[in-house]
Motif scaffolding. Structure first.
Motif, PDB file in Angstrom:
ATOM      1  N   GLU A   1      -6.720   4.940  -0.499  1.00  0.00           N
ATOM      2  CA  GLU A   1      -6.591   5.746  -1.720  1.00  0.00           C
ATOM      3  C   GLU A   1      -6.031   7.120  -1.402  1.00  0.00           C
ATOM      4  OE1 GLU A   1      -9.354   7.355  -5.446  1.00  0.00           O
ATOM      5  OE2 GLU A   1     -10.184   5.964  -3.958  1.00  0.00           O
ATOM      6  N   ALA A   2      -6.512   7.733  -0.332  1.00  0.00           N
ATOM      7  CA  ALA A   2      -6.033   9.065   0.043  1.00  0.00           C
ATOM      8  C   ALA A   2      -4.570   9.021   0.475  1.00  0.00           C
ATOM      9  CB  ALA A   2      -6.895   9.632   1.167  1.00  0.00           C
ATOM     10  N   LEU A   3      -4.194   7.988   1.218  1.00  0.00           N
ATOM     11  CA  LEU A   3      -2.804   7.856   1.650  1.00  0.00           C
ATOM     12  C   LEU A   3      -1.879   7.671   0.449  1.00  0.00           C
ATOM     13  CD1 LEU A   3      -3.341   5.503   4.723  1.00  0.00           C
ATOM     14  CD2 LEU A   3      -2.609   7.895   4.816  1.00  0.00           C
ATOM     15  N   ALA A   4      -2.323   6.879  -0.515  1.00  0.00           N
ATOM     16  CA  ALA A   4      -1.514   6.659  -1.712  1.00  0.00           C
ATOM     17  C   ALA A   4      -1.332   7.952  -2.490  1.00  0.00           C
ATOM     18  CB  ALA A   4      -2.157   5.589  -2.589  1.00  0.00           C
ATOM     19  N   LYS A   5      -2.403   8.711  -2.644  1.00  0.00           N
ATOM     20  CA  LYS A   5      -2.314   9.985  -3.373  1.00  0.00           C
ATOM     21  C   LYS A   5      -1.394  10.977  -2.680  1.00  0.00           C
ATOM     22  CE  LYS A   5      -6.774   9.923  -5.797  1.00  0.00           C
ATOM     23  NZ  LYS A   5      -8.109  10.576  -5.943  1.00  0.00           N
ATOM     24  N   ALA A   6      -1.338  10.892  -1.357  1.00  0.00           N
ATOM     25  CA  ALA A   6      -0.483  11.799  -0.590  1.00  0.00           C
ATOM     26  C   ALA A   6       0.986  11.389  -0.638  1.00  0.00           C
ATOM     27  CB  ALA A   6      -0.953  11.858   0.858  1.00  0.00           C
ATOM     28  N   GLY A   7       1.289  10.238  -1.251  1.00  0.00           N
ATOM     29  CA  GLY A   7       2.672   9.787  -1.362  1.00  0.00           C
ATOM     30  C   GLY A   7       3.230   9.198  -0.082  1.00  0.00           C
ATOM     31  N   VAL A   8       2.355   8.705   0.786  1.00  0.00           N
ATOM     32  CA  VAL A   8       2.801   8.155   2.064  1.00  0.00           C
ATOM     33  C   VAL A   8       3.649   6.901   1.827  1.00  0.00           C
ATOM     34  CG1 VAL A   8       2.013   6.980   4.159  1.00  0.00           C
ATOM     35  CG2 VAL A   8       0.921   9.110   3.418  1.00  0.00           C
ATOM     36  N   ASP A   9       4.776   6.820   2.537  1.00  0.00           N
ATOM     37  CA  ASP A   9       5.649   5.653   2.492  1.00  0.00           C
ATOM     38  C   ASP A   9       5.895   5.215   3.932  1.00  0.00           C
ATOM     39  OD1 ASP A   9       7.624   3.743   2.293  1.00  0.00           O
ATOM     40  OD2 ASP A   9       8.842   4.854   0.846  1.00  0.00           O
ATOM     41  N   PHE A  10       5.245   4.147   4.348  1.00  0.00           N
ATOM     42  CA  PHE A  10       5.315   3.698   5.735  1.00  0.00           C
ATOM     43  C   PHE A  10       6.708   3.229   6.149  1.00  0.00           C
ATOM     44  CE2 PHE A  10       0.761   2.703   4.657  1.00  0.00           C
ATOM     45  CZ  PHE A  10       0.195   3.688   5.458  1.00  0.00           C
ATOM     46  N   GLU A  11       7.576   2.967   5.174  1.00  0.00           N
ATOM     47  CA  GLU A  11       8.920   2.486   5.482  1.00  0.00           C
ATOM     48  C   GLU A  11       9.952   3.599   5.561  1.00  0.00           C
ATOM     49  OE1 GLU A  11       8.835  -2.003   3.469  1.00  0.00           O
ATOM     50  OE2 GLU A  11       9.765  -0.328   2.391  1.00  0.00           O
TER      51      GLU A  11
ATOM     52  N   GLN B   1       0.478   2.705  12.108  1.00  0.00           N
ATOM     53  CA  GLN B   1       0.572   3.542  10.914  1.00  0.00           C
ATOM     54  C   GLN B   1      -0.704   3.535  10.084  1.00  0.00           C
ATOM     55  OE1 GLN B   1       4.097   1.232   9.694  1.00  0.00           O
ATOM     56  NE2 GLN B   1       5.148   3.188   9.472  1.00  0.00           N
ATOM     57  N   ALA B   2      -1.474   2.471  10.183  1.00  0.00           N
ATOM     58  CA  ALA B   2      -2.715   2.375   9.398  1.00  0.00           C
ATOM     59  C   ALA B   2      -3.602   1.306  10.009  1.00  0.00           C
ATOM     60  CB  ALA B   2      -2.401   2.022   7.942  1.00  0.00           C
ATOM     61  N   ARG B   3      -4.887   1.452   9.806  1.00  0.00           N
ATOM     62  CA  ARG B   3      -5.840   0.403  10.165  1.00  0.00           C
ATOM     63  C   ARG B   3      -6.216  -0.350   8.901  1.00  0.00           C
ATOM     64  NH1 ARG B   3      -8.068  -0.117  15.035  1.00  0.00           N
ATOM     65  NH2 ARG B   3      -7.673   1.494  16.612  1.00  0.00           N
TER      66      ARG B   3
ATOM     67  N   PRO C   1       5.873  11.823   3.620  1.00  0.00           N
ATOM     68  CA  PRO C   1       4.883  12.863   3.949  1.00  0.00           C
ATOM     69  C   PRO C   1       4.107  12.447   5.192  1.00  0.00           C
ATOM     70  CG  PRO C   1       4.850  12.380   1.596  1.00  0.00           C
ATOM     71  CD  PRO C   1       5.756  11.361   2.227  1.00  0.00           C
ATOM     72  N   PRO C   2       3.717  13.387   6.031  1.00  0.00           N
ATOM     73  CA  PRO C   2       3.052  13.034   7.292  1.00  0.00           C
ATOM     74  C   PRO C   2       1.718  12.320   7.057  1.00  0.00           C
ATOM     75  CG  PRO C   2       2.911  15.398   6.872  1.00  0.00           C
ATOM     76  CD  PRO C   2       3.842  14.850   5.845  1.00  0.00           C
ATOM     77  N   TYR C   3       1.369  11.477   7.994  1.00  0.00           N
ATOM     78  CA  TYR C   3       0.101  10.753   7.953  1.00  0.00           C
ATOM     79  C   TYR C   3      -0.331  10.499   9.392  1.00  0.00           C
ATOM     80  CZ  TYR C   3       3.434   6.903   8.572  1.00  0.00           C
ATOM     81  OH  TYR C   3       4.446   6.096   9.028  1.00  0.00           O
ATOM     82  N   PRO C   4      -1.623  10.313   9.622  1.00  0.00           N
ATOM     83  CA  PRO C   4      -2.103  10.132  11.006  1.00  0.00           C
ATOM     84  C   PRO C   4      -1.693   8.772  11.562  1.00  0.00           C
ATOM     85  CG  PRO C   4      -3.904   9.878   9.441  1.00  0.00           C
ATOM     86  CD  PRO C   4      -2.731  10.357   8.648  1.00  0.00           C
ATOM     87  N   THR C   5      -1.318   8.735  12.830  1.00  0.00           N
ATOM     88  CA  THR C   5      -0.978   7.490  13.516  1.00  0.00           C
ATOM     89  C   THR C   5      -1.697   7.442  14.860  1.00  0.00           C
ATOM     90  OG1 THR C   5       0.960   8.446  14.609  1.00  0.00           O
ATOM     91  CG2 THR C   5       1.313   7.410  12.457  1.00  0.00           C
ATOM     92  N   GLU C   6      -1.733   6.251  15.434  1.00  0.00           N
ATOM     93  CA  GLU C   6      -2.297   6.063  16.773  1.00  0.00           C
ATOM     94  C   GLU C   6      -1.243   5.409  17.653  1.00  0.00           C
ATOM     95  OE1 GLU C   6      -6.298   4.190  16.724  1.00  0.00           O
ATOM     96  OE2 GLU C   6      -5.960   4.112  14.555  1.00  0.00           O
ATOM     97  N   GLU C   7      -1.141   5.834  18.894  1.00  0.00           N
ATOM     98  CA  GLU C   7      -0.162   5.236  19.798  1.00  0.00           C
ATOM     99  C   GLU C   7      -0.683   3.904  20.326  1.00  0.00           C
ATOM    100  OE1 GLU C   7       2.820   7.038  22.941  1.00  0.00           O
ATOM    101  OE2 GLU C   7       0.834   6.804  23.869  1.00  0.00           O
ATOM    102  N   VAL C   8       0.214   2.917  20.330  1.00  0.00           N
ATOM    103  CA  VAL C   8      -0.061   1.606  20.905  1.00  0.00           C
ATOM    104  C   VAL C   8       0.970   1.379  22.003  1.00  0.00           C
ATOM    105  CG1 VAL C   8      -0.123  -0.878  20.485  1.00  0.00           C
ATOM    106  CG2 VAL C   8      -1.025   0.697  18.763  1.00  0.00           C
TER     107      VAL C   8
END
Length: 652
Positions: A395-405, A363-365, A410-417
């Motif tokens: 900062e950008a993720l916070a402003k976008a209202g991202v909630d990882f739980e 979800q984030a680095r 709101p959508p956010y970039p992810t990487e497949e593991v």
């Protein structure tokens, strides 16, 4: 010898308990390499905690630990014995991080619709939490039940000098003496049954306009005698197990054994146990349902096996006094915790009988090793939101209202593991809440889609176990508990829906640094919004609904709860409200006809997949911390043989 790799998916109490036991000794740490994969920035599952910008503790809901939680208390003692505590930590043993809650006023409603309280003070005992086995027989527990009823009567009326209650007190002392008949007398079980039925009929009260304290205890004695008579007949005489009774809804079982239907449907003691365990289909109070065997186990565990006090409230955040110390110790033992990794798929091998791959979304680095907790006044705390400054583009993720739980973030970039068997793991513990892997709607088949497609016992469990959304609210008031009309901190249940559970939590004031009083509310939430597709605004709609419902509840019942001085209209800054509709935040049901589908930790049907969480078959089989802890112990035992004993798993 090469270590066996264990991947634990999820970070709730079941998952953490499994990691705790798999790494408990140097020998186990030489055998197993344990790694936890957790979405978001914190651990604890439904007991996760966060501090806001005002240093206030924000919980998912109101959490009690009952005095009968032998496994949880035992583990807590071990945690504090091993934990390298912060120098000024206010808690030394773990047990001292909880406060006894013996004062539990019961909401009661009269026939005109008005609400009031019957004050109940639970007796204490000299037993020690988390110190031993449960050795009660059926007859022993019935004896304990009768003894408790007598003690409750004595404690409630011994200091009552109100002349309007004196006659009730005298009458109920006689009821307390008659309650001795609930104990099985010498002779056959059939003779005992006759006595119990006589007691039940003696206390079939005529319903009055209101429910005075004496009438409440008549209800309790009538229900207690019915309860004992039903167990005597079904278990002692007919030889049924409690599991055999899970097909029958508990209220119907009481009626089948002669309970007054009006008492069963309306009295507060029955409502109280359903409220405490959220035993409502899809959170709907009009659809109460629990398997009788589960209800009997839970009631008997709570009221006949508690140690010291019937229940306890926490003196800081639940995840602060329990989860954070576990996290510190696991890391010191070499267990790796990977935050910001959401499991997206369990994939089978060609034979379709074991897990070959696990896919996750990163979800984030993070900017270096993520540091998830901060010590405040000696207490390790988790934030209500991630430490954005430790995250790339935080900062950008916070402003976008991202909630990882949250499922509806709101959508956010992810990487497949991708984790591969033999390379990254050998065995898997699925410790994610069941809502996290149910198929919610046609567009979202869920992370366990391949497993469910096999149509085995795993699919039966997932498809036949319902979800129960909940709601919660926290309130900070400038008035103290005494200024609000209470001599002691109340913890109440069976109140007006939907916030039918309420506890004064002012014991948190020292760690928050505030004044006045703190109050937590919760209840089941009638909603199926947990199945809404991810691209909708389901969470925002539910939050608005619950916020409006709580404001209305305060308008309607706040002056009853806070009787001495009605609070001024609450400002948004005084209130924190949650709609727990996220699939992984929903509780699991224990409805009649559902419990038999629960699987044991080693019963997934897949060779290298083990289960943990309060939705599996633990012997308690309901949503609570103790059941989750038991599940983690069972998952560890299925892999390592340790721990050998899980207290209460074969209880009745």
């Amino acid at each position: 010898m090469e270590k066996e790799k264990i991947a634990i998916l999820g970070g709730g109490f079941g998952a953490l308990t499994a990691a705790w036991h798999l790494s408990a000794t140097p020998e186990l740490r030489r055998r197993y390499d344990v790694e936890i994969w957790q979405m978001g920035w914190r651990l604890g599952g439904k007991c996760a905690t966060g501090r806001d910008d005002h240093n206030r503790i924000l919980e998912h809901g109101l959490h009690f630990w009952f005095g009968c939680y032998d496994n949880a208390w035992s583990m807590l003692r071990e945690i504090y014995a091993e934990w390298d505590r912060p120098e000024n930590c206010p808690f030394q043993t773990g047990l001292d991080a909880f406060e006894p809650q013996n004062f539990t006023p019961l909401w009661t409603q009269s026939s005109d619709g008005s609400w009031d309280f019957c004050n109940i003070e639970w007796p204490t005992n000299s037993d020690e939490r988390g110190s031993g086995e449960l050795n009660l027989s059926i007859r022993g527990m019935l004896s304990q039940l009768a003894s408790l009823l007598k003690q409750l009567l004595h404690a409630t009326f011994e200091d009552d000098t109100d002349p309007t209650h004196s006659a009730v007190a005298r009458e109920d002392v006689d009821l307390g003496c008659a309650a001795q008949k609930i104990e099985a007398p010498e002779g056959s079980d059939t003779e005992a049954l006759v006595h119990l039925r006589e007691v039940r009929e003696s206390f079939r009260p005529k319903r009055q306009r209101s429910l005075p304290l004496g009438d409440l205890f008549r209800d309790l004695l009538h229900l207690g005698a019915t309860f004992a008579a039903g167990i005597t007949w079904d278990v002692l005489i007919c030889g049924k197990s409690l599991d055999d009774l899970n097909e029958i809804e508990f209220r119907q079982w009481l009626k089948n054994h002669g309970a007054d239907p009006e008492i069963v449907e309306t009295t507060s003691p029955v409502r109280a146990i359903y409220d405490c365990c959220f035993w409502y289909l899809e959170g709907d109070h009009n659809r109460p349902s629990v398997g009788t065997g589960t209800a009997l186990r839970v009631i008997l565990r709570i009221i006949t096996t508690y140690k010291e006090s019937v229940m306890f409230t926490v003196k800081a955040g639940m995840a602060e006094v329990v989860v954070a110390p576990i996290y510190d110790i696991l890391r010191a033992r070499g267990v790796k915790v990977n935050f910001f990794h959401k499991t997206t798929g369990l994939h089978l091998d060609a034979a379709e009988n074991s897990i070959a791959r696990i896919t996750l979304a990163r979800q984030a680095r993070t900017l270096g090793d993520y540091r998830p907790t901060k010590v405040i006044n000696g207490v390790p705390t988790w934030p209500a939101h991630p430490y954005w400054e430790q995250i790339e583009d935080g900062e950008a993720l916070a402003k976008a209202g991202v909630d990882f739980e949250n499922h509806w973030s709101p959508p956010y970039p992810t990487e497949e593991v991708i984790l591969k068997r033999g390379q990254d793991f050998d065995k898997v513990i699925l410790g994610i809440a069941m809502g996290g892997y149910k198929q919610l709607n046609p567009d979202e088949p869920g992370l366990a889609r391949e497993l469910i497609a096999q149509r085995g016992p795993f699919a039966d469990m997932v498809e036949n176990t319902g979800l129960v959304p909940t709601l919660a609210a926290q309130v900070w008031l400038p008035q103290t508990t005494s200024e609000l009309g209470w001599d002691d901190r109340p913890a109440t249940v069976a109140g007006p829906e939907r916030f039918d559970i309420w506890s004064d939590m002012s014991q948190l004031l020292p760690v928050e640094g505030g004044a006045g009083s703190i109050h937590y509310f919760c209840g089941a939430y009638a909603s199926t919004t947990y199945s809404a597709p991810a691209h909708t605004n389901a969470q925002a709609v539910a939050n608005a609904d619950v916020t409006a419902q709580f404001a209305q509840w305060i308008d309607d019942y706040g002056t009853t709860a806070w009787c001495a001085r009605p609070p001024e209209p609450l400002s948004p800054e005084q209130v924190y409200v949650r709609a727990n509709i996220d699939p992984s935040e929903c509780c699991v049901g224990a409805a009649a006809g559902q419990v038999q589908y629960r699987l044991p930790a080693d019963g997934s049907g897949f060779d290298n997949l083990f289960l943990a969480g309060c939705h599996i078959r633990t012997g308690l089989n309901t949503t609570c911390v103790e059941s989750a802890v038991m599940s983690g112990m069972q998952a560890s035992r299925a892999i390592s043989g340790q721990p050998r004993v899980v207290i209460g798993e074969d209880y009745l």
